[in-house]
Design a protein around this motif. Structure first.
Motif, PDB file in Angstrom:
ATOM      1  N   LEU A 123     -14.367   7.455 -41.363  1.00 32.10           N
ATOM      2  CA  LEU A 123     -15.230   6.967 -40.299  1.00 32.10           C
ATOM      3  C   LEU A 123     -15.369   8.049 -39.253  1.00 32.10           C
ATOM      4  CD1 LEU A 123     -15.151   3.540 -38.496  1.00 32.10           C
ATOM      5  CD2 LEU A 123     -14.953   5.630 -37.141  1.00 32.10           C
ATOM      6  N   MET A 124     -16.599   8.319 -38.808  1.00 28.57           N
ATOM      7  CA  MET A 124     -16.878   9.301 -37.772  1.00 28.57           C
ATOM      8  C   MET A 124     -17.752   8.656 -36.716  1.00 28.57           C
ATOM      9  SD  MET A 124     -16.496  10.555 -40.945  1.00 28.57           S
ATOM     10  CE  MET A 124     -18.170  10.414 -41.574  1.00 28.57           C
ATOM     11  N   ALA A 125     -17.415   8.806 -35.451  1.00 29.68           N
ATOM     12  CA  ALA A 125     -18.206   8.204 -34.376  1.00 29.68           C
ATOM     13  C   ALA A 125     -18.364   9.188 -33.234  1.00 29.68           C
ATOM     14  CB  ALA A 125     -17.536   6.924 -33.871  1.00 29.68           C
ATOM     15  N   SER A 126     -19.499   9.110 -32.542  1.00 28.25           N
ATOM     16  CA  SER A 126     -19.721   9.963 -31.373  1.00 28.25           C
ATOM     17  C   SER A 126     -20.217   9.116 -30.211  1.00 28.25           C
ATOM     18  CB  SER A 126     -20.736  11.075 -31.684  1.00 28.25           C
ATOM     19  OG  SER A 126     -22.020  10.542 -31.936  1.00 28.25           O
ATOM     20  N   PHE A 127     -19.859   9.554 -29.017  1.00 24.27           N
ATOM     21  CA  PHE A 127     -20.157   8.819 -27.791  1.00 24.27           C
ATOM     22  C   PHE A 127     -20.844   9.742 -26.796  1.00 24.27           C
ATOM     23  CE2 PHE A 127     -16.453   7.200 -29.895  1.00 24.27           C
ATOM     24  CZ  PHE A 127     -16.605   5.824 -29.879  1.00 24.27           C
ATOM     25  N   ASP A 128     -21.803   9.191 -26.041  1.00 26.49           N
ATOM     26  CA  ASP A 128     -22.502  10.000 -25.048  1.00 26.49           C
ATOM     27  C   ASP A 128     -21.713  10.040 -23.747  1.00 26.49           C
ATOM     28  OD1 ASP A 128     -22.955   7.597 -23.755  1.00 26.49           O
ATOM     29  OD2 ASP A 128     -25.102   7.540 -24.196  1.00 26.49           O
ATOM     30  N   GLN A 129     -22.314  10.661 -22.738  1.00 24.52           N
ATOM     31  CA  GLN A 129     -21.606  10.839 -21.469  1.00 24.52           C
ATOM     32  C   GLN A 129     -21.356   9.523 -20.739  1.00 24.52           C
ATOM     33  OE1 GLN A 129     -24.547  11.976 -22.275  1.00 24.52           O
ATOM     34  NE2 GLN A 129     -26.089  11.505 -20.710  1.00 24.52           N
ATOM     35  N   LEU A 130     -22.072   8.459 -21.140  1.00 21.61           N
ATOM     36  CA  LEU A 130     -21.852   7.144 -20.531  1.00 21.61           C
ATOM     37  C   LEU A 130     -20.785   6.346 -21.279  1.00 21.61           C
ATOM     38  CD1 LEU A 130     -25.566   6.087 -19.862  1.00 21.61           C
ATOM     39  CD2 LEU A 130     -23.931   7.115 -18.255  1.00 21.61           C
ATOM     40  N   GLY A 131     -20.303   6.899 -22.401  1.00 20.73           N
ATOM     41  CA  GLY A 131     -19.306   6.195 -23.199  1.00 20.73           C
ATOM     42  C   GLY A 131     -19.900   5.287 -24.248  1.00 20.73           C
ATOM     43  N   ASP A 132     -21.224   5.309 -24.409  1.00 22.74           N
ATOM     44  CA  ASP A 132     -21.863   4.491 -25.430  1.00 22.74           C
ATOM     45  C   ASP A 132     -21.732   5.153 -26.792  1.00 22.74           C
ATOM     46  OD1 ASP A 132     -22.722   2.598 -23.588  1.00 22.74           O
ATOM     47  OD2 ASP A 132     -24.636   3.612 -23.249  1.00 22.74           O
ATOM     48  N   MET A 133     -21.446   4.372 -27.832  1.00 22.42           N
ATOM     49  CA  MET A 133     -21.411   4.912 -29.183  1.00 22.42           C
ATOM     50  C   MET A 133     -22.847   5.109 -29.663  1.00 22.42           C
ATOM     51  SD  MET A 133     -19.225   3.732 -32.540  1.00 22.42           S
ATOM     52  CE  MET A 133     -20.015   2.151 -32.833  1.00 22.42           C
ATOM     53  N   VAL A 134     -23.214   6.352 -29.879  1.00 22.32           N
ATOM     54  CA  VAL A 134     -24.587   6.674 -30.249  1.00 22.32           C
ATOM     55  C   VAL A 134     -24.744   6.856 -31.754  1.00 22.32           C
ATOM     56  CG1 VAL A 134     -25.107   7.684 -28.013  1.00 22.32           C
ATOM     57  CG2 VAL A 134     -24.239   9.143 -29.835  1.00 22.32           C
ATOM     58  N   SER A 135     -23.658   7.192 -32.438  1.00 25.15           N
ATOM     59  CA  SER A 135     -23.729   7.445 -33.871  1.00 25.15           C
ATOM     60  C   SER A 135     -22.431   7.017 -34.531  1.00 25.15           C
ATOM     61  CB  SER A 135     -23.979   8.933 -34.140  1.00 25.15           C
ATOM     62  OG  SER A 135     -24.030   9.209 -35.512  1.00 25.15           O
TER      63      SER A 135
END
Length: 240
Positions: free
Chosen positions: A184-196
């Motif tokens: 599992l791979m996840a990325s988060f933006d500067q607001l902490g939202d999971m974008v991918s």
């Protein structure tokens, strides 16, 4: 394994600054849990999918929208679709035995029936090989993150972690699989939202075929819950 993690992190975030601090683990655990809670209520995502079976590959792109237990799954470039609205499952395109029936104006292939979320999920997952409900996404614990790989830049973070066989079977709604690998791979933006969110599964089916799944969610309109309605011309669906 670490080489695989790093490859997917580069794809997810396009960064090259490695970081493996405890603060990253605490941050992504909180952010991932919050994202699953948020997307269980409802989400919109574009999903890129590929499946390799014994060195033969197929791929596709989906738009998935959920609102609680209601959902709509459409495949780009195809009439195939699945809807689940207030206990009614709608199918455009389906298999009867080994024969595929695609929905066309000349030969419609649209059916509807009363169902449960669990039954709908199994059918949808077998047909499209993706699970539309965020409640079925793998759980990530703080203990799992002790062995995770992190990449970060400022307040943006990505991580990759191995997931267990039970998580893979839950996502694919199939207890008969032999799970060789789950990532599992996840990325988060500067607001902490999971974008991918990317999932990679290597499984062997009960008939001995090796299946490699690659599934990447790109979350759209984050924080908004779409309204899911029955499909257009729902009255034209044949009732089972």
């Amino acid at each position: 394994m670490k080489r695989i993690f790093c490859l997917f992190l580069c794809v997810l975030l396009l960064l090259s600054l490695p970081a493996c601090a405890a603060s990253d683990a605490e941050t992504v655990h909180r952010q991932y849990k919050n994202a699953i809670d948020l997307y269980t209520a409802g989400y919109t995502a574009s999903i890129d999918f590929s499946l390799t079976v014994n060195n033969q590959s197929a791929s596709g792109k989906f738009l998935v929208m959920t609102e609680g237990d209601n959902c709509a799954v459409t495949r780009e470039g195809s009439t195939d679709a699945r809807y689940f609205v207030k206990g009614i499952a709608y199918r455009k395109g389906y298999f009867l035995g080994e024969t595929y029936f695609g929905d066309t104006e000349e030969e419609p292939a649209k059916i509807k029936e009363s169902s449960t979320k669990e039954v709908f999920t199994r059918e949808c997952t077998r047909f499209f090989c993706i699970n539309p409900f965020a409640s079925s996404l793998p759980t990530v614990t703080e203990e799992m993150l002790e062995d995770a790989e992190f990449t970060s830049e400022g307040s943006r973070i990505a991580f990759a972690v191995e997931i267990g066989a039970d998580a893979v079977k839950t996502y694919l709604a199939d207890d008969t699989l032999t799970v060789n690998e789950g990532l599992l791979m996840a990325s988060f933006d500067q607001l902490g939202d999971m974008v991918s969110l990317s999932l990679r599964f290597n499984v062997t089916t009960s008939n001995g075929l090796q299946n490699i799944f690659s599934i990447t969610y790109s979350f759209l309109n984050r924080g908004a819950v779409p309204a899911i309605l029955p499909p257009e011309n729902a009255a034209d669906y044949t009732e089972m």
